[in-house]
Write a protein that holds these residues in place. Structure first.
Motif, PDB file in Angstrom:
ATOM      1  N   SER A  32       0.846  -1.173   0.000  1.00 37.97           N
ATOM      2  CA  SER A  32       0.000   0.000   0.000  1.00 37.97           C
ATOM      3  C   SER A  32       0.897   1.244   0.000  1.00 37.97           C
ATOM      4  CB  SER A  32      -0.886   0.030   1.250  1.00 37.97           C
ATOM      5  OG  SER A  32      -1.749  -1.087   1.294  1.00 37.97           O
ATOM      6  N   VAL A  33       0.387   2.304  -0.568  1.00 34.14           N
ATOM      7  CA  VAL A  33       1.132   3.562  -0.639  1.00 34.14           C
ATOM      8  C   VAL A  33       0.236   4.695  -0.150  1.00 34.14           C
ATOM      9  CG1 VAL A  33       2.310   5.204  -2.143  1.00 34.14           C
ATOM     10  CG2 VAL A  33       2.549   2.745  -2.556  1.00 34.14           C
ATOM     11  N   GLY A  34       0.815   5.571   0.612  1.00 34.26           N
ATOM     12  CA  GLY A  34       0.057   6.707   1.121  1.00 34.26           C
ATOM     13  C   GLY A  34       0.715   8.025   0.766  1.00 34.26           C
ATOM     14  N   TRP A  35      -0.100   9.055   0.768  1.00 33.18           N
ATOM     15  CA  TRP A  35       0.383  10.429   0.645  1.00 33.18           C
ATOM     16  C   TRP A  35       0.120  11.154   1.973  1.00 33.18           C
ATOM     17  CZ3 TRP A  35       3.185  12.549  -3.213  1.00 33.18           C
ATOM     18  CH2 TRP A  35       3.184  11.919  -4.459  1.00 33.18           C
ATOM     19  N   PHE A  36       1.109  11.891   2.405  1.00 29.51           N
ATOM     20  CA  PHE A  36       0.997  12.729   3.591  1.00 29.51           C
ATOM     21  C   PHE A  36       1.462  14.132   3.210  1.00 29.51           C
ATOM     22  CE2 PHE A  36       0.284   9.752   7.143  1.00 29.51           C
ATOM     23  CZ  PHE A  36       0.431   8.551   6.469  1.00 29.51           C
ATOM     24  N   ARG A  37       1.174  15.078   4.083  1.00 30.80           N
ATOM     25  CA  ARG A  37       1.670  16.427   3.835  1.00 30.80           C
ATOM     26  C   ARG A  37       2.041  17.073   5.158  1.00 30.80           C
ATOM     27  NH1 ARG A  37      -3.879  19.609   1.934  1.00 30.80           N
ATOM     28  NH2 ARG A  37      -4.743  19.944   4.038  1.00 30.80           N
ATOM     29  N   GLN A  38       2.934  18.036   5.055  1.00 29.96           N
ATOM     30  CA  GLN A  38       3.363  18.771   6.239  1.00 29.96           C
ATOM     31  C   GLN A  38       3.512  20.244   5.879  1.00 29.96           C
ATOM     32  OE1 GLN A  38       6.853  17.215   8.190  1.00 29.96           O
ATOM     33  NE2 GLN A  38       6.306  18.231  10.116  1.00 29.96           N
ATOM     34  N   ALA A  39       2.692  21.051   6.511  1.00 29.18           N
ATOM     35  CA  ALA A  39       2.765  22.494   6.323  1.00 29.18           C
ATOM     36  C   ALA A  39       3.744  23.075   7.345  1.00 29.18           C
ATOM     37  CB  ALA A  39       1.388  23.107   6.506  1.00 29.18           C
ATOM     38  N   PRO A  40       4.290  24.254   7.057  1.00 30.04           N
ATOM     39  CA  PRO A  40       5.236  24.875   7.991  1.00 30.04           C
ATOM     40  C   PRO A  40       4.641  25.027   9.385  1.00 30.04           C
ATOM     41  CG  PRO A  40       5.253  26.029   5.901  1.00 30.04           C
ATOM     42  CD  PRO A  40       4.120  25.055   5.828  1.00 30.04           C
ATOM     43  N   GLY A  41       5.379  24.549  10.385  1.00 30.63           N
ATOM     44  CA  GLY A  41       4.933  24.676  11.756  1.00 30.63           C
ATOM     45  C   GLY A  41       3.859  23.706  12.188  1.00 30.63           C
ATOM     46  N   LYS A  42       3.511  22.772  11.304  1.00 33.14           N
ATOM     47  CA  LYS A  42       2.443  21.824  11.632  1.00 33.14           C
ATOM     48  C   LYS A  42       2.955  20.395  11.561  1.00 33.14           C
ATOM     49  CE  LYS A  42      -1.444  24.703  10.181  1.00 33.14           C
ATOM     50  NZ  LYS A  42      -2.706  24.742   9.387  1.00 33.14           N
ATOM     51  N   THR A  90      -1.228  24.243   0.908  1.00 36.52           N
ATOM     52  CA  THR A  90       0.202  24.492   0.799  1.00 36.52           C
ATOM     53  C   THR A  90       0.965  23.655   1.820  1.00 36.52           C
ATOM     54  OG1 THR A  90      -0.084  26.721  -0.060  1.00 36.52           O
ATOM     55  CG2 THR A  90       2.011  26.228   1.042  1.00 36.52           C
ATOM     56  N   ALA A  91       1.910  22.852   1.326  1.00 36.13           N
ATOM     57  CA  ALA A  91       2.658  21.941   2.196  1.00 36.13           C
ATOM     58  C   ALA A  91       3.688  21.201   1.359  1.00 36.13           C
ATOM     59  CB  ALA A  91       1.723  20.934   2.858  1.00 36.13           C
ATOM     60  N   VAL A  92       4.572  20.523   2.045  1.00 37.73           N
ATOM     61  CA  VAL A  92       5.414  19.528   1.389  1.00 37.73           C
ATOM     62  C   VAL A  92       4.647  18.212   1.417  1.00 37.73           C
ATOM     63  CG1 VAL A  92       7.584  18.258   1.423  1.00 37.73           C
ATOM     64  CG2 VAL A  92       7.534  20.687   2.066  1.00 37.73           C
ATOM     65  N   TYR A  93       4.512  17.613   0.258  1.00 38.09           N
ATOM     66  CA  TYR A  93       3.770  16.370   0.121  1.00 38.09           C
ATOM     67  C   TYR A  93       4.751  15.198   0.009  1.00 38.09           C
ATOM     68  CZ  TYR A  93      -0.647  18.796  -0.368  1.00 38.09           C
ATOM     69  OH  TYR A  93      -1.756  19.559  -0.121  1.00 38.09           O
ATOM     70  N   TYR A  94       4.490  14.183   0.819  1.00 40.30           N
ATOM     71  CA  TYR A  94       5.348  13.006   0.867  1.00 40.30           C
ATOM     72  C   TYR A  94       4.549  11.760   0.483  1.00 40.30           C
ATOM     73  CZ  TYR A  94       8.273  15.955   3.893  1.00 40.30           C
ATOM     74  OH  TYR A  94       9.039  16.968   4.415  1.00 40.30           O
ATOM     75  N   CYS A  95       5.218  10.854  -0.216  1.00 35.47           N
ATOM     76  CA  CYS A  95       4.634   9.535  -0.412  1.00 35.47           C
ATOM     77  C   CYS A  95       5.415   8.527   0.430  1.00 35.47           C
ATOM     78  CB  CYS A  95       4.623   9.137  -1.879  1.00 35.47           C
ATOM     79  SG  CYS A  95       6.213   9.143  -2.706  1.00 35.47           S
ATOM     80  N   ALA A  96       4.739   7.456   0.788  1.00 28.18           N
ATOM     81  CA  ALA A  96       5.347   6.481   1.677  1.00 28.18           C
ATOM     82  C   ALA A  96       4.763   5.098   1.415  1.00 28.18           C
ATOM     83  CB  ALA A  96       5.100   6.869   3.134  1.00 28.18           C
ATOM     84  N   VAL A  97       5.545   4.083   1.731  1.00 27.65           N
ATOM     85  CA  VAL A  97       5.147   2.688   1.530  1.00 27.65           C
ATOM     86  C   VAL A  97       4.791   2.057   2.870  1.00 27.65           C
ATOM     87  CG1 VAL A  97       6.062   0.402   1.002  1.00 27.65           C
ATOM     88  CG2 VAL A  97       6.377   2.261  -0.619  1.00 27.65           C
TER      89      VAL A  97
END
Length: 124
Positions: A32-42, A90-97
């Protein structure tokens, strides 16, 4: 396992972007693969996940109806189509396994491998 996310950029509110996540592993079709995100300060937050066959897909409530996750097992790639973007996206978007979960966990701690992320900036 290596992941490379791409497709981020600057877009105006209401616009669209399509992110890609290339996964380098011969066993991609098991995971399975997921997308996550991280906004500044969060904190990092769950966005969407898809299981190996795309038979199980789930989204965070704040993206339902706007984002679509998909995968192409022939080329080891997972996509995140993002429509109707908002400044709060607005965020950095990451994918993960996620190697173990059938449907892809919504918890970042359950994921085993991560890409470096791609920045999405939505202007108002």
């Amino acid at each position: 396992v290596q992941l490379q996310a791409s497709g981020g950029g600057l877009v105006q509110a209401g616009g669209s972007l399509k992110l890609s996540c290339q996964v380098s592993t011969p066993t991609f079709t098991r995971y399975s693969v997921g997308w996550f995100r991280q906004a500044p300060g969060k904190d990092r937050e769950f966005v969407a996940a898809i299981n190996w066959s795309a038979s199980s897909i789930h989204y965070a409530d704040f993206v339902k109806g706007r984002f679509t996750i998909s995968r192409d097992n022939a080329i080891n790639t997972v996509y995140l189509q993002m429509n109707s973007l908002k400044p709060e996206d607005t965020a950095v978007y990451y994918c993960a396994v996620d190697r173990l979960s059938y449907r892809g966990s919504s918890y970042a701690t359950d994921y085993d491998y991560w890409g470096r992320g791609t920045l999405v900036t939505v202007s108002s």
